[in-house]
Design an enzyme around this catalytic site. Structure first.
Site, PDB file in Angstrom:
ATOM      1  N   GLY A  30       0.833  -1.202   0.000  1.00 14.16           N
ATOM      2  CA  GLY A  30       0.000   0.000   0.000  1.00 14.16           C
ATOM      3  C   GLY A  30       0.859   1.240   0.000  1.00 14.16           C
ATOM      4  N   LEU A  71       6.245   1.760   4.610  1.00 10.09           N
ATOM      5  CA  LEU A  71       7.372   2.125   3.737  1.00 10.09           C
ATOM      6  C   LEU A  71       8.069   3.395   4.226  1.00 10.09           C
ATOM      7  CD1 LEU A  71       5.889   1.429   0.181  1.00 10.09           C
ATOM      8  CD2 LEU A  71       7.497   0.008   1.478  1.00 10.09           C
ATOM      9  N   HIS A 107      -4.741   1.374   7.388  1.00 10.30           N
ATOM     10  CA  HIS A 107      -3.393   1.959   7.403  1.00 10.30           C
ATOM     11  C   HIS A 107      -3.286   3.094   6.375  1.00 10.30           C
ATOM     12  CE1 HIS A 107       1.160   1.365   7.810  1.00 10.30           C
ATOM     13  NE2 HIS A 107       1.056   2.132   6.739  1.00 10.30           N
ATOM     14  N   GLU A 108      -3.777   2.837   5.167  1.00 13.16           N
ATOM     15  CA  GLU A 108      -3.636   3.851   4.094  1.00 13.16           C
ATOM     16  C   GLU A 108      -4.587   5.029   4.296  1.00 13.16           C
ATOM     17  OE1 GLU A 108      -1.016   3.604   2.437  1.00 13.16           O
ATOM     18  OE2 GLU A 108      -0.645   1.524   2.983  1.00 13.16           O
TER      19      GLU A 108
HETATM   20 NI    NI Z   1       2.365   3.297   5.665  1.00 10.58          NI
END
Ligand code: NI
Length: 171
Positions: A46, A94, A135-136
């Protein structure tokens, strides 16, 4: 185009992103293509636009990490409208590379969003996809997964990151 992933510490990750108001444009198409490319290069499932330094309410998800075209999901102006159940599992981001922590999440999540043409849709996911939806969508509110872990663990991560920053190994 592959964008550099913005790392924890950059203010864009903790800002509220702006809604998209113009759909079905070549610019939006290009941005979304670039987001998928950047996400695959970083080997993520994601990616939210603030993670490439663009404070707009767009996220892309692909739980197959590029293996299955049918699993590509684009969420524009998403909102979580229903959650149920519980799951426990490791989560990473990330923008916080090298760290993973157990995060408790709902096991089934329904999101309402717009697609690239501006049409509203709803989608329900479970397990990894449910986790990715939350999360996104959180990224677009400037919220990171480490806000769900204990203060002790969060401070430890922040201390380690400060050390990496000093060593020039972060950002
Ligand atoms: Ni993230």
């Amino acid at each position: 185009m592959v964008y550099k992933i913005v790392k924890f510490g950059d203010a864009v990750l903790e800002a509220r992103a702006q809604p998209i108001t113009e759909f079905d444009t070549p610019e939006l198409d290009q941005l979304i293509a670039d987001m998928f490319e950047s996400m695959y290069t970083a080997k993520g499932v994601g990616l939210a636009a603030p993670q490439i330094g663009i404070s707009k309410r767009i996220a892309v998800i692909d739980c197959s990490v590029g293996e299955n075209e049918a699993e590509k999901i684009v969420l524009i102006n998403p909102e979580i409208i229903h959650t149920e159940g519980k799951q426990n599992g490791e989560e990473g981001c990330l923008s916080i590379p090298g760290f993973r922590e157990d995060v408790r999440r709902p096991n089934r999540v329904t999101v309402r969003a717009k697609n690239i043409k501006g049409e509203t849709f709803e989608m329900t996911g479970s397990e990894l996809l449910a986790r990715a939806f939350i999360h996104e969508t959180d990224h677009l509110s400037g919220k990171l997964y480490i806000s769900y872990i204990s203060a002790l663990k969060r401070d430890l991560i922040k201390r380690k990151i400060r050390k990496l920053v000093k060593q020039g190994e972060w950002g």
